[in-house]
Design an enzyme around this catalytic site. Structure first.
Site, PDB file in Angstrom:
ATOM      1  N   HIS A   1       3.958  11.892   4.181  1.00  0.00           N
ATOM      2  CA  HIS A   1       4.876  11.803   5.322  1.00  0.00           C
ATOM      3  C   HIS A   1       5.208  10.358   5.680  1.00  0.00           C
ATOM      4  O   HIS A   1       4.344   9.478   5.691  1.00  0.00           O
ATOM      5  CB  HIS A   1       4.394  12.597   6.535  1.00  0.00           C
ATOM      6  CG  HIS A   1       3.114  12.149   7.168  1.00  0.00           C
ATOM      7  ND1 HIS A   1       3.065  11.166   8.123  1.00  0.00           N
ATOM      8  CD2 HIS A   1       1.837  12.574   6.991  1.00  0.00           C
ATOM      9  CE1 HIS A   1       1.799  11.010   8.519  1.00  0.00           C
ATOM     10  NE2 HIS A   1       1.034  11.840   7.843  1.00  0.00           N
TER      11      HIS A   1
ATOM     12  N   GLU B   1       5.527  14.488  10.600  1.00  0.00           N
ATOM     13  CA  GLU B   1       4.276  15.232  10.466  1.00  0.00           C
ATOM     14  C   GLU B   1       3.438  15.095  11.720  1.00  0.00           C
ATOM     15  O   GLU B   1       2.778  16.042  12.135  1.00  0.00           O
ATOM     16  CB  GLU B   1       3.486  14.706   9.252  1.00  0.00           C
ATOM     17  CG  GLU B   1       2.284  15.570   8.873  1.00  0.00           C
ATOM     18  CD  GLU B   1       0.998  15.200   9.604  1.00  0.00           C
ATOM     19  OE1 GLU B   1       0.031  15.974   9.528  1.00  0.00           O
ATOM     20  OE2 GLU B   1       0.934  14.133  10.265  1.00  0.00           O
ATOM     21  N   GLU B   2       3.461  13.912  12.329  1.00  0.00           N
ATOM     22  CA  GLU B   2       2.479  13.620  13.376  1.00  0.00           C
ATOM     23  C   GLU B   2       2.696  14.383  14.666  1.00  0.00           C
ATOM     24  O   GLU B   2       1.735  14.739  15.347  1.00  0.00           O
ATOM     25  CB  GLU B   2       2.471  12.107  13.677  1.00  0.00           C
ATOM     26  CG  GLU B   2       1.973  11.236  12.530  1.00  0.00           C
ATOM     27  CD  GLU B   2       0.499  11.445  12.219  1.00  0.00           C
ATOM     28  OE1 GLU B   2      -0.146  12.290  12.851  1.00  0.00           O
ATOM     29  OE2 GLU B   2       0.002  10.763  11.296  1.00  0.00           O
TER      30      GLU B   2
ATOM     31  N   ASP C   1      -2.240  13.147   2.036  1.00  0.00           N
ATOM     32  CA  ASP C   1      -2.213  12.687   3.435  1.00  0.00           C
ATOM     33  C   ASP C   1      -3.646  12.561   3.952  1.00  0.00           C
ATOM     34  O   ASP C   1      -3.976  13.024   5.038  1.00  0.00           O
ATOM     35  CB  ASP C   1      -1.401  13.683   4.280  1.00  0.00           C
ATOM     36  CG  ASP C   1      -1.318  13.264   5.737  1.00  0.00           C
ATOM     37  OD1 ASP C   1      -1.508  12.055   6.024  1.00  0.00           O
ATOM     38  OD2 ASP C   1      -1.079  14.140   6.587  1.00  0.00           O
TER      39      ASP C   1
ATOM     40  N   HIS D   1      -5.058   6.827  13.392  1.00  0.00           N
ATOM     41  CA  HIS D   1      -4.317   6.945  14.663  1.00  0.00           C
ATOM     42  C   HIS D   1      -4.617   5.822  15.649  1.00  0.00           C
ATOM     43  O   HIS D   1      -4.301   5.943  16.829  1.00  0.00           O
ATOM     44  CB  HIS D   1      -4.573   8.299  15.347  1.00  0.00           C
ATOM     45  CG  HIS D   1      -3.985   9.469  14.623  1.00  0.00           C
ATOM     46  ND1 HIS D   1      -3.908  10.725  15.184  1.00  0.00           N
ATOM     47  CD2 HIS D   1      -3.435   9.583  13.391  1.00  0.00           C
ATOM     48  CE1 HIS D   1      -3.348  11.565  14.318  1.00  0.00           C
ATOM     49  NE2 HIS D   1      -3.058  10.897  13.227  1.00  0.00           N
TER      50      HIS D   1
END
Lengths: 481, 481
Positions: free
Chosen positions: A283, A329-330, A357, A427
């Site tokens: 992604h 995606e997130e 991923d 993240h």
């Protein structure tokens, strides 16, 4: 083009690596008809790979790529252009994405004594009023702990969800992440005014780790932020000592109208059956705090590099290999859903989809959601990855973006990577290029290329899995990486 | 009071520890007349110590303690009150301290592509204009690297000082820190408009590490900030690829008028020669980003605990043991200077001063600035610390706060602690209580108590060192921790 001598040199170098290959094994599974191609791919990537260079541009040159941001759009444009330069057929397929932007974020303990906390809004959070939300804190050991507190303890309070990851790696993440994705709504249902969530991560460096929250329609939408592990521990200690902890949270984040964006789709046309498709996926979007090197710039680099390498080596297999660089995606999975919809008529001839991923560390094997007997057949394929130490096979999984393909019974694969340190940085602001070892990234790119080539070349296809059982209600949805 | 049985149990537990004590050694140096007291001290601290509780209040209960802040004043009040509760004679000795406050801090790369950087102002920095300083960046490999760039390369630019710590621990810190303390003025002298300094630290977690800068009178005072290691690496890579990097820095920090504050001085009155004094010292102030657990809350806790313990055990030595909790070590050393001035007439009878300002990890030994033959005599004393693994002696050093005492030939000692991870967190937001192991902190407190007791009890005193040679000009001043 690579000379044979250079390839041999690369394989010799490879044979000296200690990544778990049992000593007497040949560098590739020589009994396989694909061993020659695998050897060329691995050798070429280790000698002359460009994966790290691609990743460096995505992270240093473009930067954070949250859906709707300028960085995301630049990533769409640049990857499409670069894939075109490899001689591939490239399309930007439109996707409308959520457009959430971070703003001011501040939190402080007001009592028993003033202390500034380090927080970051969870993706999708509502803002607080301009002067913040001020309330006493009640601590919950995850979602289960919240339920045991009951309404009277929660009403009017800020809930601190404070369950740590019990172990490193994906297992620990899966255990801890529901408090981030579902905590705000669960707390709101009991009357909470805001939610704080212990950063889901494994490093003690005062790092806030963001990530998506999913508001449920049935509950008020209260603001929610991640606090660092240290700050969660501080609040815990104060509460444990019998103090009432009063806290103020200010978040200035906003949700703007959905923004146009795109998946980038690049085809390496099949030699004999171009309508049969092997998808390799990653992604393009990332969180905004770091530069998304491990999540998922590394995956994007592996996919692009696999395509480049096969094209450069002249390894054009029977079927089409399609690189899909998904958007969003997130915080929405809009790209994954859009691809499945737009390509619905082709999906019966999607013979497999592989997503990468899980970071940038050395590959360890594959996960697979396939039909009966499929894991055994994959064992043969995975032996080609033994020189990389990546020949393990695990049942289940694939990847968030390719998940929607399971409804059409597409066999789903995931590239597994060493996850020991992944959640140290995931993240967080520390997801940056320096966390990536170029050699390990090259191994991942080679693994993607070998698997894609073999799946696209072998005469047989993988047994197709059953479609998933009807989706459970949103609270039980599996966590997204 | 501790029973003998409990002390014996503690020593038995201690003997099972593996902190480097050669196996056949007795738990304490039994030939020493102070072995009995040392054993009681160590046993009592490990059984019933309060060092961690003290530290928890300083960090969780009070928080950051930068000179001039409310936290610093609360720390003065609380530590004085607590030391009084031990039955000691306590004075708050006034010190006027610099009062610098942090404000907005932002930096972003504007070209070649926008990227937000994580920065934190260096302590004492001037602010930028409200709309920031915008300029191209030139990179310097430390102070030496700057000189080799020359004026034309630096004029009108923002200088990035980007020398990493070459090794972990104090040696690496001493090598890298001059670019933080002196870089701004050196760059300004060549015409730079601002300075950025690679965070002096050893963890890659996007952590900014602040610290004092010392403006030289002979150079313009340009704003200066630390950038994280990751951001420094990013700029380096962009420059190395041939890009011009244009950057904007905004700092809203301010220097307010000097503020009244205090050193806290607590005497455990000597039994026979109360006018002879052994100082044990640490500093109350901390940087503002974290809660100053390792720098230097831990030292404060060790000093307070050593005094409490000796008092509780009834170990009242021949001479006075004086705990001095200094204010303003981090950005001015006003407390250290004020104490030396206010007590000038007493200094000839200060028989030793020991500072503990190297973290909270397990003690490894002592450093010492003493007269001829002093190191040998300390060897006897240090053998009492062998059960703690803390019996090594190094020449030189002491501590920043007690440094001014050397002019009066006071023997200076420093408690050495394992420094492997100290600079992972030092001066960063991650300097928080969770970085401290209660057992290791107790060992440090016990070591301080044993050394202080022995120095105050033994009939002889340490040979006094020569006063330091005249102070070199400020650019060559030794770095402060």
């Amino acid at each position: 083009m690579l000379t044979r001598a250079r390839t041999v040199a690369a394989l010799a170098a490879l044979a000296s690596l200690s990544w778990g290959a049992p000593a007497p094994a040949p560098p590739v599974h020589s009994a396989s008809p694909y061993a020659g191609a695998a050897g060329r791919i691995i050798g070429a990537e280790l000698l002359d790979g460009q994966a790290f260079e691609i990743l460096a541009h995505l992270t240093d040159g473009i930067g954070p790529r949250l859906s709707g941001s300028a960085g995301a759009e630049e990533a769409v444009a640049w990857t499409a252009e670069r894939l075109r330069s490899y001689g591939l057929a490239v399309a930007k397929e439109e996707v409308l994405v959520p457009h959430w932007v971070r703003g001011l974020e501040e939190a402080e303990i007001l009592a028993p004594a003033p202390q500034r906390l380090l927080v970051t809004a969870l993706g999708g959070s509502e803002p607080t009023p301009a002067d913040g939300v001020t309330a006493e804190v009640v601590e919950a050991a995850g979602i289960e702990g919240l339920q045991s507190l009951g309404k009277d303890a929660v009403r009017g309070r800020i809930v601190l969800f404070n369950a740590p990851m019990p172990v490193r790696g994906m297992e620990g993440y899966s255990a801890a992440v529901p408090q981030r994705t579902r905590g705000a709504s669960e707390a709101a249902r009991l009357g909470a005014v805001a939610a704080l969530v212990r950063s889901v991560g494994t490093l003690s460096a005062r790092l806030p780790h963001t990530g998506a929250l999913n508001y449920q329609d049935s509950a008020p939408r209260i603001p929610a932020a991640a606090v660092t592990a240290e700050d969660a521990d501080l609040i815990h200690r104060l509460l444990a000592s019998g103090e009432a902890v009063r806290l103020r949270l200010r978040l200035g984040c906003r949700t703007l109208p959905d923004a146009p964006s795109a998946n980038v789709v690049a085809d390496l046309q099949g030699r004999e059956s171009p309508g049969e498709i092997v998808v390799i996926a990653a992604h393009l979007d990332s969180w905004d705090l770091g530069t998304g090197a491990i999540d998922d710039g590394a995956g994007v680099a592996m996919v692009m590099e696999a395509l480049r390498l096969l094209e450069e080596l002249g390894l054009r297999p029977r079927r089409t290999i399609r690189g899909v660089l998904y958007m969003n995606e997130e915080n929405g999975l809009r790209g994954g859903k859009a691809y499945a919809e737009a390509h619905a008529s082709e999906l019966p001839r999607h013979v497999a989809a592989l997503e990468t991923d899980s970071g940038a560390a050395r590959p360890t094997g594959l996960s697979a959601t396939v039909g009966e007997g499929g894991l055994e057949r994959l064992g043969d394929l995975a032996r080609l990855l033994r020189p990389l130490g990546a020949d393990s096979i695990a049942a289940g999984g694939g990847g968030a973006d390719i998940g929607p393909l399971q409804a059409a019974s597409v066999p789903l694969l995931g590239l597994r990577l060493d996850g020991t340190r992944y959640f140290d940085w995931h993240h967080s602001p520390a997801d940056t290029l320096d966390k990536v070892d170029a050699q390990e990234l090259a191994l991942g790119a080679a693994a993607v290329a070998v698997v894609a080539y073999t799946l696209a070349e072998m005469p047989e296809t993988l047994p197709r899995p059953a479609p998933p059982s009807p989706a459970p209600p949103s609270p039980a949805a599996p966590p997204r990486p």
